[in-house]
Design a protein around this motif. Sequence first.
Motif, PDB file in Angstrom:
ATOM      1  N   ASP A  31       5.746  88.288 145.912  1.00 50.07           N
ATOM      2  CA  ASP A  31       6.702  87.696 146.849  1.00 50.07           C
ATOM      3  C   ASP A  31       7.469  86.558 146.179  1.00 50.07           C
ATOM      4  OD1 ASP A  31       6.439  89.194 149.127  1.00 50.07           O
ATOM      5  OD2 ASP A  31       6.068  87.444 150.420  1.00 50.07           O
ATOM      6  N   THR A  32       6.695  85.700 145.497  1.00 51.59           N
ATOM      7  CA  THR A  32       7.312  84.575 144.796  1.00 51.59           C
ATOM      8  C   THR A  32       8.290  85.097 143.748  1.00 51.59           C
ATOM      9  OG1 THR A  32       5.188  83.505 145.080  1.00 51.59           O
ATOM     10  CG2 THR A  32       6.778  82.397 143.646  1.00 51.59           C
ATOM     11  N   LEU A  33       7.857  86.132 143.031  1.00 49.02           N
ATOM     12  CA  LEU A  33       8.685  86.728 141.989  1.00 49.02           C
ATOM     13  C   LEU A  33       9.998  87.244 142.579  1.00 49.02           C
ATOM     14  CD1 LEU A  33       8.282  87.201 138.967  1.00 49.02           C
ATOM     15  CD2 LEU A  33       7.555  89.528 139.496  1.00 49.02           C
ATOM     16  N   VAL A  34       9.887  87.960 143.699  1.00 49.42           N
ATOM     17  CA  VAL A  34      11.087  88.508 144.333  1.00 49.42           C
ATOM     18  C   VAL A  34      12.058  87.377 144.672  1.00 49.42           C
ATOM     19  CG1 VAL A  34      11.989  89.677 146.384  1.00 49.42           C
ATOM     20  CG2 VAL A  34       9.937  90.524 145.278  1.00 49.42           C
ATOM     21  N   GLY A  84      17.073  87.941 137.648  1.00 53.30           N
ATOM     22  CA  GLY A  84      17.711  89.235 137.424  1.00 53.30           C
ATOM     23  C   GLY A  84      17.551  90.213 138.574  1.00 53.30           C
ATOM     24  N   ASP A  85      18.552  91.034 138.802  1.00 53.46           N
ATOM     25  CA  ASP A  85      18.502  92.049 139.845  1.00 53.46           C
ATOM     26  C   ASP A  85      17.423  93.077 139.549  1.00 53.46           C
ATOM     27  OD1 ASP A  85      20.355  91.014 141.471  1.00 53.46           O
ATOM     28  OD2 ASP A  85      22.022  92.288 140.806  1.00 53.46           O
ATOM     29  N   MET A 115      14.255  94.035 141.731  1.00 53.37           N
ATOM     30  CA  MET A 115      14.047  95.400 142.217  1.00 53.37           C
ATOM     31  C   MET A 115      12.642  95.890 141.861  1.00 53.37           C
ATOM     32  SD  MET A 115      14.179  98.847 141.217  1.00 53.37           S
ATOM     33  CE  MET A 115      15.236  99.037 139.764  1.00 53.37           C
ATOM     34  N   LEU A 116      12.226  95.616 140.630  1.00 54.92           N
ATOM     35  CA  LEU A 116      10.887  96.045 140.185  1.00 54.92           C
ATOM     36  C   LEU A 116       9.805  95.343 141.002  1.00 54.92           C
ATOM     37  CD1 LEU A 116      11.263  96.211 136.310  1.00 54.92           C
ATOM     38  CD2 LEU A 116      10.893  98.108 137.887  1.00 54.92           C
ATOM     39  N   ALA A 117      10.020  94.057 141.223  1.00 59.76           N
ATOM     40  CA  ALA A 117       9.024  93.297 141.989  1.00 59.76           C
ATOM     41  C   ALA A 117       8.942  93.834 143.421  1.00 59.76           C
ATOM     42  CB  ALA A 117       9.379  91.812 141.993  1.00 59.76           C
TER      43      ALA A 117
END
Lengths: 227, 461
Positions: B260-263, B268-269, B273-275
């Motif tokens: 969640d924090t990463l998102v 970077g987009d 998206m990966l997160a």
Amino acid sequence: MHLLLVEDDARVADFVAKGLREAGHSVDHIADGRDGLYAAAAESYDAIILDRMLPHVDGLTIVQTMRAAGNKVPVLILSALGEIDDRVEGLRKGGDDYLSKPFAMSELLARVEALGRRAAPLAERKNLSIGDIDIDLDARRVRKGGVPVDLTPREFRILEYLARNNGRVVTRTMLLEAVWDYRFDPQTNIVDQHVSRLRSKIAEAGGLPSPIETVRGAGYMIRLPER
Amino acid sequence: MKRAHLFDSLTFRVTLAYLLFLAAAVALLLAGGWWFGVQAPLGRMERLVAREAREIAILYHASGPEAAVRRLELRRQDPLPTMAFHALIERDGSVVSANLPSWPAVRRDGWQRFEADLYRDGDEDDHEALSRDMLLADGRRLIVGRDIEAIADRQELIEEGALWGSLAVLLLGLSGGLVLSRTIGRRLDRVARMARTVMAGDLGGRIETSGTNDDFDRLSRTLNLMLDRIEELVASVSRVSDSIAHELRTPLTRLRADLDTLVRETGGDRERMLAARAVAEAEALQRTFDSLLRIARLETGRHAPAGEAVALDALLLDAVELYEPEAAARAQTITLAAEPGLSVRGDRNLLFQAAANLLDNAVKFTPHGGGIEVRASGAAGAAMLSVRDSGPGVAAEHWPRLSERFYRAPGSEAVSGTGLGLSLVGAVARAHNAVLGFAADASGFEVRLTFPAASREISST
């Protein structure tokens, strides 16, 4: 809002506290059940987020003790026990809401804010008028710019719930819990279909575009001025 | 359960058999008494009287009537072994010599028994004579007898004893059997009642013991020990699943938190998206694992369904309404035909979950524009809930495995799912004593939940 977070897992606590602070709330964090109970009694909070399994005194005991002492601060129980029975038990012992781990920050935030609102309940109202929408709560009828909108009872309840939480995010699970009278796990995002139907019915009535916004990664929200 | 018929009771049948043996023993005893008390003494007396009669007849013919009368008088004075009776009667009926108060008017050959009550000083003395009645050569009639009152009394006693005795044996035996089968039946009922309670999911139930340390108490204690052991095992399974819940949910919560924090914080987009994809994956993982835990809980009977009456028509109406938009989005139509007034005893949330899972499958496996029929029908207290779709269905050979965890029928790989939906339906069905069944024909595939009449009342007495 002034919030108390009682959670023994440091990483989860950091994440929750950070998320709540970013949303503009002040958060006191306590890791131990006994200290949590003292803090809940000593200071006045708008809401308390309580982990169920805590060292020394568990979350349910804290809620029970608070309620026995007449403390009515809304409590959200966080728990690694996610079964329906566990949830029922948590609510029966005095919790106001129950969220099982793992959870998304947006879910927790939406629920905490809804809880804060519950502490200052709206006076029983017969009508909700927001934007160009009039909701007659007694007759369970909706008009948009004076034009009647034909809704199913379920759609009416979705709209009512969103309108009552005007200005706040409502997650899909919150909608599911508030609008459907069963505790179940929908296999698909079935709620979205109902909301999109409601949206198109409201849009068909003309006037302003449908006020139901999708909040990415969180849920839905109506943001309209009250009349 | 139907009240057991008396003759179905083993105890009662055993008691009846025992009664038969007892009756045989009593009959044997009485027969022995009869033989030794009546038959044998009577035989001895007959032989004695026959000998005496013969001797007197011979004496009469050889030495004349006077000698015979003398002998008869002599015999009268010797009352051993019992009182001797005689009567010598003329052809015209007048008495020559007699100590019998009366005798049969007409002579008959063979043995005769008649009353020979004597009156002495106003007292009646009961006697019965066993006698021989002979016609002598000169036309006189000679009756020679002995008193058999004692034997006759015994005979009467034994006859009466046999009558009342057999009545008593019958009565006592029947009531004994009744009491016995009731008593034992009650003890057995306790065991059966407890077994049903345990089957209904309450593992805490134990058989009451009466505290007398009898064989049933010993059996009950053994069964209780077995139940303790089972409860312990189930509890340890539950503890394991509770700790799995805790031990897995906590790291999953941290994982979610970090993702969640990463998102939210990543620049970077692509990273975002990966997160987000990782978050979705973690969510799917959690759902799978929640479903597994739920099925496990249902199957260990720990989640005993609440016993409320759930109206099937209202439940199905809600379930159909829930899936209606989803079906409409695929141009499918759902029709509902539920008999009003049908209800099932159980947990409404679980039953709704089962109906929702069935509808979810139906919607997923029915092609665009297809039809889904939801039905509830009842007969004789039983209720059937069915969901029929116009999809390709599942070949019958795969049916037995459909409710296995993670089983996905061949050909269904293209449709998203965990392979747990029907497993949960199966677990809900078992928790409600219902049967999950399948049916198929050219026009579609049908899943049925059949609730037996008993599910309206899970425990019965």
